[in-house]
Design a protein around this motif. Structure first.
Motif, PDB file in Angstrom:
ATOM      1  N   ALA A  55       0.806  -1.334  -0.058  1.00 29.09           N
ATOM      2  CA  ALA A  55       0.027   0.215   0.181  1.00 29.09           C
ATOM      3  C   ALA A  55       0.928   1.241   0.016  1.00 29.09           C
ATOM      4  O   ALA A  55       0.698   2.165  -0.922  1.00 29.09           O
ATOM      5  N   LEU A  58       1.996   1.868  -3.595  1.00 34.10           N
ATOM      6  CA  LEU A  58       1.090   2.691  -4.381  1.00 34.10           C
ATOM      7  C   LEU A  58       1.027   3.819  -4.003  1.00 34.10           C
ATOM      8  O   LEU A  58       0.775   4.683  -5.182  1.00 34.10           O
ATOM      9  N   ILE A  59       0.766   4.387  -2.642  1.00 39.01           N
ATOM     10  CA  ILE A  59       0.645   5.584  -2.461  1.00 39.01           C
ATOM     11  C   ILE A  59       1.882   6.620  -2.824  1.00 39.01           C
ATOM     12  O   ILE A  59       1.870   7.681  -3.333  1.00 39.01           O
ATOM     13  N   TRP A  62       1.616   7.086  -6.612  1.00 38.94           N
ATOM     14  CA  TRP A  62       0.450   8.099  -6.804  1.00 38.94           C
ATOM     15  C   TRP A  62       1.078   9.373  -6.598  1.00 38.94           C
ATOM     16  O   TRP A  62       0.719  10.655  -7.228  1.00 38.94           O
ATOM     17  N   GLU A  66       0.862  12.038  -9.591  1.00 37.36           N
ATOM     18  CA  GLU A  66      -0.287  13.022  -9.373  1.00 37.36           C
ATOM     19  C   GLU A  66      -0.229  14.275  -9.935  1.00 37.36           C
ATOM     20  O   GLU A  66      -1.098  14.700 -10.780  1.00 37.36           O
ATOM     21  N   VAL A 126      -9.373  10.281  -8.308  1.00 36.91           N
ATOM     22  CA  VAL A 126      -8.221   9.806  -8.421  1.00 36.91           C
ATOM     23  C   VAL A 126      -7.615   9.249  -6.938  1.00 36.91           C
ATOM     24  O   VAL A 126      -7.097   8.188  -6.815  1.00 36.91           O
ATOM     25  N   PHE A 127      -7.649  10.167  -6.161  1.00 37.83           N
ATOM     26  CA  PHE A 127      -7.530   9.666  -4.569  1.00 37.83           C
ATOM     27  C   PHE A 127      -8.152   8.857  -4.227  1.00 37.83           C
ATOM     28  O   PHE A 127      -7.834   7.725  -3.334  1.00 37.83           O
ATOM     29  N   SER A 129     -10.092   6.466  -5.740  1.00 41.25           N
ATOM     30  CA  SER A 129      -9.357   5.095  -6.170  1.00 41.25           C
ATOM     31  C   SER A 129      -8.264   4.669  -5.696  1.00 41.25           C
ATOM     32  O   SER A 129      -8.079   3.272  -5.360  1.00 41.25           O
ATOM     33  N   VAL A 130      -7.369   5.582  -5.648  1.00 41.04           N
ATOM     34  CA  VAL A 130      -5.837   4.909  -5.022  1.00 41.04           C
ATOM     35  C   VAL A 130      -6.080   4.590  -3.396  1.00 41.04           C
ATOM     36  O   VAL A 130      -5.569   3.614  -3.040  1.00 41.04           O
ATOM     37  N   ALA A 131      -6.898   5.280  -2.838  1.00 46.12           N
ATOM     38  CA  ALA A 131      -7.084   4.938  -1.479  1.00 46.12           C
ATOM     39  C   ALA A 131      -7.949   3.517  -1.197  1.00 46.12           C
ATOM     40  O   ALA A 131      -7.516   2.827  -0.564  1.00 46.12           O
ATOM     41  N   LEU A 133      -7.986   1.066  -3.719  1.00 45.29           N
ATOM     42  CA  LEU A 133      -6.871   0.023  -3.940  1.00 45.29           C
ATOM     43  C   LEU A 133      -5.762  -0.107  -2.900  1.00 45.29           C
ATOM     44  O   LEU A 133      -5.364  -1.228  -3.014  1.00 45.29           O
ATOM     45  N   ALA A 134      -5.248   0.968  -2.229  1.00 46.62           N
ATOM     46  CA  ALA A 134      -4.349   0.629  -1.313  1.00 46.62           C
ATOM     47  C   ALA A 134      -4.877  -0.014   0.014  1.00 46.62           C
ATOM     48  O   ALA A 134      -4.111  -1.050   0.667  1.00 46.62           O
TER      49      ALA A 134
END
Length: 458
Positions: A55, A58-59, A62, A66, A126-127, A129-131, A133-134
């Protein structure tokens, strides 16, 4: 704020993974941790790493991608009349869009307001989605690692392998940062030496980096002889060392050989407080107290003392450097084996004779190394000389006159809006390269001397 909440949630999941992995390992061993290959806490670390690292990667990806993603999304959504602007104007438009979206500024046009709304929408989407997925990666990693926990799992080896990778990455980051600094200095310095001869720079006696206004001016094409700067730097550093070395060395001898343990435990931390005082405070002290004091004393004796004399800056810098000399010398003197002292006493020597003829010669390599480190600290000092030393490049050895230093000129050349394509600005990088080379050489010599001393007495 949203990112902070996400990090807190991931931290909570990682902590839960640690406890879950530890409990799972104990349960797998039948409440007998001795049967496990690794201690239960290593199984907890194993699960926590699987839960947190994917995670976090991934962050991190991003956060790096970003800005470019948002820029592309906003630029593609701009009206056709704005997209036809020059790159400089588009950069200003995007900066305004970002300020409106982040800080709630009033947009100058409706198009900018719409672009800011689109910026916010893309960013939030986007945030989220990333959150999501994380969090999914964290939960999946936790479940995967938990299933792999068994009595024979070499959790300690795997956790230590991950730690070693992080240690290597940290070392490489430091190494590449140093390489980047050196390369940036070299690149800009080479540009400077294409316009100014290196021999003129290193051996010239006139420093006037201001570029021409009229052809009949002294610095019409810029005078970049750095000898006055080197002389001023050495003069102030020499005065500082004349203050710091005797006081620091004598205080170290007293603390290590004469002072009672209770007195030493109180006075040594108080002396080392000098190293924690911000250099800007020393600069104010030199400019507002020490320099006027020396000027008044000089006037009473019929001497002309400059208001920004090298003496005032050097004295205050020496006071600042005392803890460097004192602490290093104290540690080195204390490290001298007691057998040398006892042998000297056995031959009938007094305490003072033992210190002068046995302890100090034995500690001399370490003391010299500490003094060289203090010299490099004095040469690279910036704030005190900027506030207390002068700006005029005077080639003089008189401590009562105003001189300038390399660091002062670097600050002066880079203050304000500068264009990095003129010899005036590029001269700062050449000065920085010389300063870097000198301090690096001093540090290398000092560390080699200290290492040689340690090998001798370990």
């Amino acid at each position: 704020m949203q990112l902070l909440i996400l990090m807190v949630v991931l931290l909570a999941l990682t902590t839960f993974g640690f406890r879950l992995g530890r409990g799972r390992a104990i349960a797998a061993s039948g409440n007998n941790p001795r049967l496990l290959h690794s201690l239960p806490r290593y199984h907890g670390y194993y699960v926590a790493l699987w839960s947190g690292l994917p995670a976090l990667f991934l962050i991190a990806a991003w956060l790096m991608l970003e800005p470019s993603l948002l820029h592309s999304a906003v630029m593609s959504a701009l009206p056709a009349d704005l997209q036809g602007l020059s790159e400089e104007r588009l950069a200003l438009v995007y900066n305004e869009v970002r300020n409106v979206a982040r800080y709630g500024h009033v947009p100058s046009t409706d198009a900018v307001g719409q672009a800011a709304a689109g910026y916010i929408g893309v960013r939030d989407t986007v945030f989220l989605s990333v959150a999501a997925l994380a969090l999914a990666l964290a939960v999946a990693g936790l479940a995967f690692a938990r299933k792999r926990i068994e009595v024979e799992l070499r959790a300690r080896n795997r956790v230590e392998s991950v730690v070693k990778v992080f240690l290597v990455l940290a070392s490489l980051a430091a190494i590449f940062t140093t390489i980047g600094i050196v390369l940036s200095l070299l690149f800009e310095s080479l540009r400077f030496f294409q316009a100014v001869s290196i021999f003129e720079f290193l051996f010239g006696t006139q420093w006037s980096p201001q570029m021409a206004i009229r052809s009949d001016q002294v610095g019409s094409s810029g005078a970049f002889g750095a000898i006055p700067l080197f002389t001023g730097t050495l003069l102030i550093s020499g005065i500082a060392m004349l203050v710091a070395v005797p006081l620091g060395l004598l205080s170290a001898i007293y603390m290590s050989e004469y002072a009672a343990p209770k007195f030493r435990s109180v006075v040594k931390p108080l002396l080392e407080i000098l190293a924690g005082i911000p250099t800007v405070v020393y600069g104010f002290f030199a400019a507002l107290t020490v320099a006027p004091f020396f000027r008044e004393i000089g006037a009473s004796m019929g001497l002309s003392v400059a208001s920004e004399s090298a003496l005032a800056a050097g004295m205050v810098m020496g006071i600042m450097i005392i803890p460097f000399v004192s602490s290093l010398s104290d540690d080195v003197i204390t490290a001298v084996p007691n057998s040398l002292r006892e042998g000297s006493y056995g031959l009938g020597a007094t305490k003072s004779e033992t210190i002068k003829q046995v302890v100090l010669p034995a500690a001399l390599p370490g003391i010299v190394g500490g003094v060289l480190l203090a010299v490099s600290r004095a040469i690279g000092e910036t704030m005190i000389v900027v506030m207390a030393a002068g700006l005029a490049a005077n080639l003089t050895a008189n401590p009562l006159e105003a001189v300038t230093t390399v660091t002062t000129q670097i600050v002066t050349l880079l203050v304000g809006d500068q264009e990095f394509d003129s010899p005036k600005t590029l001269a700062a990088f050449a000065l920085g390269l010389v300063l870097f080379t000198v301090t690096l050489a001093l540090n290398v010599v000092a560390l080699s001397i200290v290492n040689k001393y340690r090998e001798k007495y370990d």
